[in-house]
Scaffold this active site. Structure first.
Site, mmCIF file in Angstrom:
data_model
loop_
_atom_site.group_PDB
_atom_site.id
_atom_site.type_symbol
_atom_site.label_atom_id
_atom_site.label_comp_id
_atom_site.label_asym_id
_atom_site.label_seq_id
_atom_site.Cartn_x
_atom_site.Cartn_y
_atom_site.Cartn_z
ATOM 1 N N GLN A 94 -4.901 -1.466 9.363
ATOM 2 C CA GLN A 94 -4.640 -2.680 8.836
ATOM 3 C C GLN A 94 -5.227 -3.683 10.506
ATOM 4 O OE1 GLN A 94 -4.143 -2.946 5.977
ATOM 5 N NE2 GLN A 94 -4.020 -5.570 6.135
ATOM 6 N N ASP A 124 -11.080 2.972 3.977
ATOM 7 C CA ASP A 124 -11.556 1.275 3.779
ATOM 8 C C ASP A 124 -12.739 0.959 3.891
ATOM 9 O OD1 ASP A 124 -9.479 -0.420 3.310
ATOM 10 O OD2 ASP A 124 -8.493 -0.429 5.842
ATOM 11 N N LYS A 153 0.934 -0.987 -0.532
ATOM 12 C CA LYS A 153 0.685 -0.057 -0.035
ATOM 13 C C LYS A 153 1.307 1.152 -0.077
ATOM 14 C CE LYS A 153 -3.645 -2.455 2.220
ATOM 15 N NZ LYS A 153 -4.787 -2.946 3.440
#
Ligand code: GUN
Length: 282
Positions: free
Chosen positions: A96, A119, A52
């Site tokens: 994450q 997200d 990422k």
């Protein structure tokens, strides 16, 4: 059989993002910023975060990674997120997952400013998705929808079986498909007879993390198969949740692993962060 090439589609999307970043810098002096919070030493999470960060660099984003030990307290994580919520250079915040067991994931995700929730995991954005309103949508299912679009796969009235009901993949995937007027069946570990459902489907979307779960006798001739699983097996290689060599002989379209959905997830993270940056100061 047509291979759905997520890698080249993702590259094309990344090029588009990079061009938009240039324009945003030129016209508004805005550099999109992404903050990633990584907790602990899970090798897979480290690998994803690295990919990422690399993608952010490639398209010209500003990005920072807060790496914390897995002994960190929940309050310290929350304080970091609040700092990022208030940081004007940050447009997107990504925590994450999975988090260590002593951390309440739901609580953490709810602290993220929904406007920076690239997200799409905050209940505010999940609610907007279910309602069919604009908001941030989880990157993996959003990437799958982009694949359908790029390959002219019409979803209206199609029977789609989503295998796996996670908050990250299965549930948002089902909402997106429903919003696109597909007839959606969601299966999960308590489903009595998985094969009955997958076999009846025009499209099977699977994301459960079980290598080779979907076998050739579980999909109908000419079906479209989307494999979201990424599993590292004993010999060190990466495989999906679909028995690719056998299933690919039967279906009309299939995504490979690697090179299918994975790169699309990252491309969607970039698009979501760009979308947020464009709304900065709005
Ligand atoms: N862990 C597995 N997939 C994802 C994802 O899409 N986003 C985050 N933040 N964590 C994940």
């Amino acid at each position: 059989m047509q291979l759905i090439d997520g890698k080249s589609l993702a590259n094309k999307i990344q090029e588009g993002v990079a061009e938009s970043v240039e324009a945003l810098k030129r016209e508004k002096n805005i550099v999109p910023g992404l903050a990633v919070i990584l907790i602990g030493d899970d090798p897979a999470s480290h690998a994803y975060v690295k990919m990422k960060a690399k993608a952010c660099e490639k398209v010209g984003f500003y990005s920072i990674t807060h790496h914390m030990p897995d002994t960190i307290s929940q309050d310290e994580i929350i304080a970091t997120i609040k700092m990022m919520n208030d940081n004007p250079r940050i447009d997107g915040i990504l925590v994450q997952l999975p988090l260590p067991k002593h951390i309440d994931t739901d609580k953490i995700l709810e602290v993220i400013d929904p406007k920076k929730d690239v997200d799409g995991f905050h209940p505010y954005n999940v609610g907007r998705l279910v309602t069919g309103l604009d908001g941030f949508v989880a990157c993996t299912p959003l990437g799958v929808m982009k694949m359908f679009d790029a390959y002219d796969i019409d979803l209206e009235g199609k029977d789609v079986c989503v295998v796996g009901a996670s908050n990250i993949v299965g549930k948002p995937m089902a909402s997106l498909l429903l919003n696109a007027n597909a007839t959606v069946t969601i299966t999960h570990i308590y489903t009595k007879d998985l094969k009955t459902h997958t076999l009846a489907a025009d499209i099977v979307v699977v994301g459960v993390g079980v290598p080779g779960l979907i076998k050739a006798d579980m999909v109908k001739e000419g079906a479209i198969v989307i494999d979201i699983g990424i599993n590292r097996i004993e010999d060190g290689s990466l495989v999906g949740d679909v028995d690719f060599p056998e299933v690919s002989k039967k279906c009309s379209h299939i995504t490979p692993v690697p090179g299918g959905v994975g790169p699309m997830t990252i491309a969607m993270l970039l698009e979501n962060t760009l979308k947020s940056a464009k709304k900065r100061d709005a």
